[in-house]
Design a protein around this motif. Structure first.
Motif, PDB file in Angstrom:
ATOM      1  N   ARG A 156       0.838  -1.218   0.000  1.00 20.47           N
ATOM      2  CA  ARG A 156       0.000   0.000   0.000  1.00 20.47           C
ATOM      3  C   ARG A 156       0.868   1.262   0.000  1.00 20.47           C
ATOM      4  NH1 ARG A 156      -3.830  -3.145   2.873  1.00 20.47           N
ATOM      5  NH2 ARG A 156      -2.690  -3.001   4.832  1.00 20.47           N
ATOM      6  N   GLN A 157       1.925   1.213   0.795  1.00 26.20           N
ATOM      7  CA  GLN A 157       2.733   2.436   0.943  1.00 26.20           C
ATOM      8  C   GLN A 157       3.682   2.690  -0.223  1.00 26.20           C
ATOM      9  OE1 GLN A 157       4.267   3.761   4.584  1.00 26.20           O
ATOM     10  NE2 GLN A 157       2.882   2.567   5.854  1.00 26.20           N
ATOM     11  N   THR A 158       4.112   1.629  -0.893  1.00 27.96           N
ATOM     12  CA  THR A 158       5.096   1.827  -1.974  1.00 27.96           C
ATOM     13  C   THR A 158       4.499   1.619  -3.361  1.00 27.96           C
ATOM     14  OG1 THR A 158       5.727  -0.506  -1.953  1.00 27.96           O
ATOM     15  CG2 THR A 158       7.011   0.979  -0.536  1.00 27.96           C
ATOM     16  N   GLY A 159       3.343   0.957  -3.409  1.00 32.16           N
ATOM     17  CA  GLY A 159       2.753   0.633  -4.712  1.00 32.16           C
ATOM     18  C   GLY A 159       3.408  -0.579  -5.370  1.00 32.16           C
ATOM     19  N   MET A 160       4.325  -1.236  -4.647  1.00 31.23           N
ATOM     20  CA  MET A 160       4.993  -2.409  -5.255  1.00 31.23           C
ATOM     21  C   MET A 160       4.135  -3.664  -5.122  1.00 31.23           C
ATOM     22  SD  MET A 160       8.866  -2.241  -3.840  1.00 31.23           S
ATOM     23  CE  MET A 160       9.726  -3.162  -5.107  1.00 31.23           C
ATOM     24  N   PRO A 161       3.992  -4.442  -6.213  1.00 26.39           N
ATOM     25  CA  PRO A 161       3.365  -5.747  -6.059  1.00 26.39           C
ATOM     26  C   PRO A 161       4.257  -6.664  -5.203  1.00 26.39           C
ATOM     27  CG  PRO A 161       4.146  -5.428  -8.313  1.00 26.39           C
ATOM     28  CD  PRO A 161       4.403  -4.148  -7.574  1.00 26.39           C
ATOM     29  N   ILE A 162       3.659  -7.679  -4.605  1.00 28.80           N
ATOM     30  CA  ILE A 162       4.429  -8.525  -3.680  1.00 28.80           C
ATOM     31  C   ILE A 162       4.412  -9.994  -4.086  1.00 28.80           C
ATOM     32  CG2 ILE A 162       4.210  -6.988  -1.693  1.00 28.80           C
ATOM     33  CD1 ILE A 162       1.867  -8.685  -0.714  1.00 28.80           C
ATOM     34  N   VAL A 163       5.517 -10.672  -3.764  1.00 30.60           N
ATOM     35  CA  VAL A 163       5.616 -12.126  -3.976  1.00 30.60           C
ATOM     36  C   VAL A 163       5.983 -12.745  -2.645  1.00 30.60           C
ATOM     37  CG1 VAL A 163       8.016 -11.917  -4.875  1.00 30.60           C
ATOM     38  CG2 VAL A 163       6.729 -14.020  -5.257  1.00 30.60           C
ATOM     39  N   THR A 164       5.223 -13.787  -2.260  1.00 26.71           N
ATOM     40  CA  THR A 164       5.512 -14.476  -1.001  1.00 26.71           C
ATOM     41  C   THR A 164       5.097 -15.943  -1.098  1.00 26.71           C
ATOM     42  OG1 THR A 164       5.370 -14.252   1.414  1.00 26.71           O
ATOM     43  CG2 THR A 164       3.328 -13.866   0.178  1.00 26.71           C
ATOM     44  N   GLU A 165       5.765 -16.738  -0.281  1.00 27.97           N
ATOM     45  CA  GLU A 165       5.620 -18.203  -0.403  1.00 27.97           C
ATOM     46  C   GLU A 165       4.414 -18.766   0.342  1.00 27.97           C
ATOM     47  OE1 GLU A 165       9.229 -20.395   0.345  1.00 27.97           O
ATOM     48  OE2 GLU A 165       8.177 -22.320   0.435  1.00 27.97           O
ATOM     49  N   ILE A 166       3.756 -19.716  -0.320  1.00 26.98           N
ATOM     50  CA  ILE A 166       2.658 -20.455   0.322  1.00 26.98           C
ATOM     51  C   ILE A 166       3.181 -21.850   0.671  1.00 26.98           C
ATOM     52  CG2 ILE A 166       1.639 -21.435  -1.808  1.00 26.98           C
ATOM     53  CD1 ILE A 166      -1.138 -20.757  -0.499  1.00 26.98           C
ATOM     54  N   MET A 167       2.795 -22.369   1.831  1.00 28.43           N
ATOM     55  CA  MET A 167       3.231 -23.721   2.180  1.00 28.43           C
ATOM     56  C   MET A 167       2.053 -24.679   2.345  1.00 28.43           C
ATOM     57  SD  MET A 167       6.729 -23.482   4.166  1.00 28.43           S
ATOM     58  CE  MET A 167       6.181 -23.316   5.843  1.00 28.43           C
ATOM     59  N   ASN A 168       0.836 -24.104   2.430  1.00 28.12           N
ATOM     60  CA  ASN A 168      -0.319 -24.942   2.723  1.00 28.12           C
ATOM     61  C   ASN A 168      -1.529 -24.340   2.010  1.00 28.12           C
ATOM     62  OD1 ASN A 168      -2.532 -26.160   3.976  1.00 28.12           O
ATOM     63  ND2 ASN A 168      -1.450 -26.344   5.931  1.00 28.12           N
ATOM     64  N   ALA A 169      -2.223 -25.162   1.242  1.00 27.72           N
ATOM     65  CA  ALA A 169      -3.375 -24.656   0.485  1.00 27.72           C
ATOM     66  C   ALA A 169      -4.457 -24.101   1.416  1.00 27.72           C
ATOM     67  CB  ALA A 169      -3.934 -25.763  -0.404  1.00 27.72           C
ATOM     68  N   ASN A 170      -4.459 -24.551   2.673  1.00 24.51           N
ATOM     69  CA  ASN A 170      -5.457 -24.024   3.625  1.00 24.51           C
ATOM     70  C   ASN A 170      -5.236 -22.547   3.926  1.00 24.51           C
ATOM     71  OD1 ASN A 170      -6.629 -26.514   3.894  1.00 24.51           O
ATOM     72  ND2 ASN A 170      -5.331 -27.103   5.633  1.00 24.51           N
ATOM     73  N   HIS A 171      -4.056 -22.031   3.576  1.00 23.44           N
ATOM     74  CA  HIS A 171      -3.754 -20.617   3.850  1.00 23.44           C
ATOM     75  C   HIS A 171      -4.169 -19.695   2.697  1.00 23.44           C
ATOM     76  CE1 HIS A 171      -0.237 -22.101   6.614  1.00 23.44           C
ATOM     77  NE2 HIS A 171      -1.419 -22.219   7.180  1.00 23.44           N
ATOM     78  N   LEU A 172      -4.760 -20.281   1.641  1.00 21.53           N
ATOM     79  CA  LEU A 172      -4.988 -19.493   0.416  1.00 21.53           C
ATOM     80  C   LEU A 172      -5.755 -18.186   0.640  1.00 21.53           C
ATOM     81  CD1 LEU A 172      -5.578 -21.893  -2.591  1.00 21.53           C
ATOM     82  CD2 LEU A 172      -4.150 -19.841  -2.535  1.00 21.53           C
TER      83      LEU A 172
END
Ligand code: PEP
Ligand code: MN
Length: 334
Positions: A156-172
């Motif tokens: 929100r503050q920088t306008g940058m899109p983000i990439v982050t890791e998922i480890m469990n489909a329940n966290h979708l």
């Protein structure tokens, strides 16, 4: 697929085998030589179990002549895939992007400070791990849901899109506003997770497993694409070899090889590949020269005190220098 039969295969056995293969929807072309009979299996052999045929009593050996991956295969999609990370940011084809940020999100101040500095140096996507796949259960496991919130705040503050890791489909649910979902090396063959990601309409950064072949990487991408999600970015992040001076061995030949085999974009992660910050700049430049569509680089504002992977993290200043060199190399090769 071609099956070479044992020299003593009788006509009756050949007939039985041919009928069995035809029953699986294949056409069979029989070629009889002096001592060997060769069966050419024509049709969609992607669903045929090569090992099952190789194990049949009359079969000497089996060889695939076409790849088992279809949707990700360049043969069926000759042009490069260009993936929209946001409405205006693309990767693939002629579009090159640098993703940068800390291994782990640690605090609001840390992620925001790093985000602002890498953005200023030319990174277009902010990385940061919230759910961390650590070898030891006693190591920092990430800030989890809170980490995602901090990434979203930095977005929100920088306008940058983000990439982050998922480890469990329940966290979708937590990943709804994440721009690129990363599948880490350790989950490359978590097929149930891949199937769930296949149902999304969101880019997936699929990292190569520690000990996986390029064909296995492409088969994992095929899992996601078979579910309908075509937005996959492949990532080479080093594989395990007998070498011990580096954390992994960066397989740079993966870039031109994957570009030959698939239409999907390929990015390089020199940080996890080398494990040493001082090796990241030369390997990042080599990756660009080899034709990578992007880089993902770990950057920390205080590497010595980082909660995870400090030894391979660049400072924001070092990252700025790499980004500048990468720009120059891109100018030379394009
Ligand atoms: C990461 O990107 O922080 C990470 C854990 O990467 P990999 O899955 O390649 O080890
Ligand atoms: Mn890391």
């Amino acid at each position: 697929m071609v099956a070479v039969l044992k020299p003593n295969a009788t006509d009756a056995q050949i007939k039985n085998l041919t009928e069995w293969l035809e029953g699986r929807g294949l056409k069979v072309h029989i070629s009889k030589g002096e001592s060997y009979t060769i069966l050419g299996l024509i049709g969609d052999t992607s669903k045929i179990d090569e090992d099952l045929i190789a194990g049949l009593e009359t079969v000497d050996s089996v060889k695939r002549v076409s790849e088992p991956f279809k949707s990700v295969n360049r043969k069926f999609h000759p042009g490069d895939s260009v993936i929209n990370i946001t409405e205006t940011l693309k990767i693939g084809g002629g579009h090159f992007q640098i993703m940068a940020g800390p291994c782990s999100v640690e605090s609001p101040g840390q992620i925001l400070e790093i985000a602002k500095s890498v953005k200023a140096s030319g990174a277009s996507v902010l990385r940061g791990g919230a759910f961390k796949p650590r070898t030891s259960p006693y190591d920092f496991q990430g800030l989890r849901a809170d980490g995602i919130e901090l990434l979203l705040e930095a977005k929100r503050q920088t306008g940058m899109p983000i990439v982050t890791e998922i480890m469990n489909a329940n966290h979708l649910d937590m990943f709804e506003n994440v721009d690129i979902i990363q599948v880490g090396a350790r989950n490359m063959q978590n097929f149930e997770l891949l199937k769930e990601l296949g149902k999304l309409n969101k880019p997936i950064l699929l990292k190569r497993g520690l000990a996986n072949t390029l064909q296995e990487l492409l088969m994992s991408a095929e899992y996601i694409m078979a579910g309908g999600n075509r937005d996959i970015i492949l990532c080479e992040r080093g594989i395990r070899t007998f070498e011990t001076y580096t954390r992994n061995t960066l397989d740079l030949s993966a870039v031109p090889m994957l570009k030959e085999l698939t239409h999907l974009p390929v990015v390089i992660d020199p940080s996890h590949a080398c494990g040493l910050a001082r090796l990241v700049p030369p390997m990042a430049m080599a990756a660009v020269a080899a034709g990578a569509h992007g880089l993902i680089i770990e950057v920390h504002n205080d590497p010595v005190n980082a909660m995870c992977d400090g030894g391979q993290s660049l400072t924001p200043e070092q990252f700025g220098e790499v980004a500048e060199k990468v720009r120059k190399i891109r100018g030379v090769i394009s």
